[in-house]
Design an enzyme around this catalytic site. Structure first.
Site, PDB file in Angstrom:
ATOM      1  N   LYS A  21       0.796  -1.319   0.107  1.00  0.00           N
ATOM      2  CA  LYS A  21       0.052  -0.012  -0.058  1.00  0.00           C
ATOM      3  C   LYS A  21       0.960   1.223  -0.060  1.00  0.00           C
ATOM      4  CE  LYS A  21      -3.850   2.283   2.685  1.00  0.00           C
ATOM      5  NZ  LYS A  21      -4.512   1.968   4.007  1.00  0.00           N
ATOM      6  N   SER A  41      -9.525   2.079   3.440  1.00  0.00           N
ATOM      7  CA  SER A  41      -8.655   2.529   2.443  1.00  0.00           C
ATOM      8  C   SER A  41      -7.674   1.682   1.708  1.00  0.00           C
ATOM      9  CB  SER A  41      -7.858   3.575   3.135  1.00  0.00           C
ATOM     10  OG  SER A  41      -7.003   3.120   4.024  1.00  0.00           O
ATOM     11  N   SER A  79      -9.379  -0.377   7.683  1.00  0.00           N
ATOM     12  CA  SER A  79      -9.037  -0.025   6.192  1.00  0.00           C
ATOM     13  C   SER A  79      -8.386  -1.273   5.506  1.00  0.00           C
ATOM     14  CB  SER A  79      -8.032   0.865   6.207  1.00  0.00           C
ATOM     15  OG  SER A  79      -8.780   2.371   6.192  1.00  0.00           O
TER      16      SER A  79
END
Lengths: 486, 95
Positions: free
Chosen positions: A80, A155, A179
């Site tokens: 990420k 996210s 997330s």
């Protein structure tokens, strides 16, 4: 089975037996990315050259009789884009960090590399990890591989979509209020947020420091255990990482649930949730009971306050953490007449709407005259939420419920109403507030063919209990073998 | 809890955010709605409840003071929007 569809443990066994090389495996993944990422848009930055160099190094290790290869040697993974990667652009999904190239690796990235992993690239995220859909990314919205008109969740939506679409074998995400788990649920993969303090946050671009934790996204529970084993453990560079020994997580996957006490909180089945989600989660609880678990109904009475507590504490911490983006040391600078004007225009133009909204909210909660009514109050109720779990874990070993109240929503469906967006995290926020661990794994599909997530929560440092329960369920069902058609 | 425009403006000042009129209007509405949702917290009596700032037991973490290599000046300044003579350069603070 095609190479890109393998799990980490399958690929590891076949690399070791010499069935294919690490370079062949990485090339297969890079081809897969070329074939589908125009549609899925999971990656913000691809690093094919670095990946192939790492794959060549892995092949040398695999062919050497002197050195014992690391546990992830030759395994292609994604990271990420809120985790720093040395020499590789790291944006946090923000214009503010559009051209930021970190001079060091996050500890978790360094640990993946030390274990021999191949890093394919950086995945999309809501700006500074603030969001539940990747729609807050300054660059583009990632699409759900099961239905390209829907969000992948967020996210860590880029990481979840990349795993679901077989654009990597596993990925790192981060979880401040859900997330990792919410996008895992939306994309039909496994997402595991460890206990606060289990994994180093050094090199993670900070959002809310008392809640942030690095987690893993994988195609099955065994892979989650393998990845967590590599990234977990004390790091002298993060004083909130705890010096407890890291268990061999994969060894806890026995498939046996006899005597395991499973708590099902009545507050996690609420009016307004999608009926198919409730049905699937109730059916999953029945499977656990059939496997020998003792099921108990429990109460987590302060659940209804978690959303308010979270959206006061997380923005308050964010408003302080994001003060560093001032156009001085790194990132965007928009020139102004004075130093102050340079600060305010840089921040006003650099941050997107959700980040500004949260900075404003956090600033308000911390400001003179409102601190006691909002921030202090939220911290006091956080104590009550944590106490709910302390009481529950005296009676049960794990808590089980839905990951989200509904399956993946349509792109644009909630982006105009922040409060509706926040409500998609209603079942995942409490674990961050309490510091406990939580895992989402597939437990069915709704009528539109969208995946449903089952959340398995363990106490702080109880990762083994959560993994063991999730693994037994996974082995008894077929959901994890379903893949989206792209 | 309805926020006034002055309050929204004041928050933007405190947060060092340049916002235009449209943004101020939007945030006034949205933040008011969000704060109204938070009002439910006032129903709980927390007078006797200590706050939780972190879930970890609070303690000072000490380490040996061993000198080691840190980032080079070049690495530190590589991402700076403007640098000069080994320093970050900013607009003049004092005239």
């Amino acid at each position: 089975m095609r190479l890109h569809q393998l799990t980490i443990h399958e690929a590891r066994d076949r690399l070791t037996s010499g069935e294919f090389s690490a370079v062949e495996l990485s090339e297969a993944l890079l081809e897969r990315i070329l074939a589908v990422d125009n549609d899925v848009k999971a990656y913000l930055t691809l690093t094919p050259e670095e990946a192939l160099a790492q794959a060549h190094a892995a092949d040398r290790l695999l062919g050497s009789s002197q050195e014992r290869p690391g546990s992830l040697v030759g395994i292609p993974l994604a990271v990420k884009d809120v985790l720093c990667t040395q020499g590789i652009r790291t944006t946090a999904g923000s214009r503010v960090l559009d051209n930021f190239v970190p001079p060091y690796d996050a500890t978790v990235v360094a640990r993946l590399k030390a274990a021999g992993a191949v890093i394919l690239g950086k995945t999309n995220t809501d700006e500074f990890a603030m969001g539940s859909s990747t729609e807050n990314s300054a660059f583009f919205t990632t699409r759900n591989p099961w239905d390209l008109d829907r969000v992948p969740g967020g996210s860590s939506g880029g990481s979840a979509a990349a795993v679901a679409a077989a654009e990597c074998l596993g990925a790192l995400g981060t979880d401040t209020g859900g997330s990792v788990r919410q996008p895992a649920g939306f994309c039909g993969v496994v997402g595991f947020k460890p206990s606060y303090g289990r994994v180093s946050r050094y090199g993670l671009i900070a959002f809310a420091s008392s809640l942030d934790q690095v987690g893993v996204l994988t195609r099955d529970v065994t892979d989650a255990a393998l990845l967590l084993e590599v990234i977990a453990g004390h790091d002298p560079r993060d004083s909130t990482s705890i010096g407890l020994p890291v268990p061999e997580y994969a060894a806890s996957l026995t498939g046996d649930l006899r005597g395991v006490r499973v708590g099902v909180p009545r507050e996690y089945f609420v009016a307004g949730m999608q009926s198919k989600v409730e049905e699937a989660v109730r059916a999953a609880v029945d499977v656990l009971a059939d496997l020998g678990a003792e099921v108990h109904e429990i109460g987590l009475p302060h659940t209804e306050y978690a959303l308010s507590v979270y959206y006061l504490i997380a923005p308050a911490e964010a408003s302080a953490n994001l003060a560093r983006y001032d156009g001085v040391r790194y990132g965007l600078r928009v020139e102004g007449e004075s130093l102050r004007e340079m600060y305010t225009t840089t921040r006003g133009q650099g941050f997107g709407p959700e980040v500004k909204r949260r900075i404003m909210l956090g600033t308000y909660a911390l400001s003179a005259g409102y601190y006691d009514a909002y921030y202090l109050k939220a911290q006091q109720v956080r104590t009550l939420i944590k106490a709910d779990f302390d009481v529950a874990f005296e009676k049960v070993d794990v808590v089980v419920g839905p990951t989200t109240p509904s399956t993946a929503f349509r792109i644009g469906e909630k982006s105009g109403d922040p409060l509706q967006m926040y409500l998609s995290d209603v079942f995942t926020l409490s674990m961050n507030l309490a510091g406990i661990c939580g895992l989402s794994l597939p437990c069915g599909f709704d009528d539109a063919g969208l995946p449903i997530g089952l959340q398995v929560m363990g106490p702080a440092w109880g990762e083994e209990q959560a993994l063991r329960t999730a693994y037994a369920y996974e082995q008894a069902t077929e959901w994890h073998t379903q893949r989206p058609v792209l | 809890m309805k926020l006034s425009r002055e309050q929204v403006h004041h928050m933007a000042e405190l947060a060092q955010l340049a916002l235009d009129e449209e943004e101020l209007t939007l945030y006034q509405e949205q933040l008011s709605a969000i704060l109204e949702h938070f009002e439910r917290l006032q129903n709980l009596d927390t007078a006797a409840i200590p706050p939780t700032a972190t879930v970890l037991p609070l303690c000072s973490v000490m380490r040996e003071d061993d000198p080691s290599v840190s980032l080079s000046l070049e690495d530190v300044l590589a991402n700076a929007p403007e640098a000069e003579e080994g320093c970050f350069r900013v607009p003049a603070v004092l005239e």
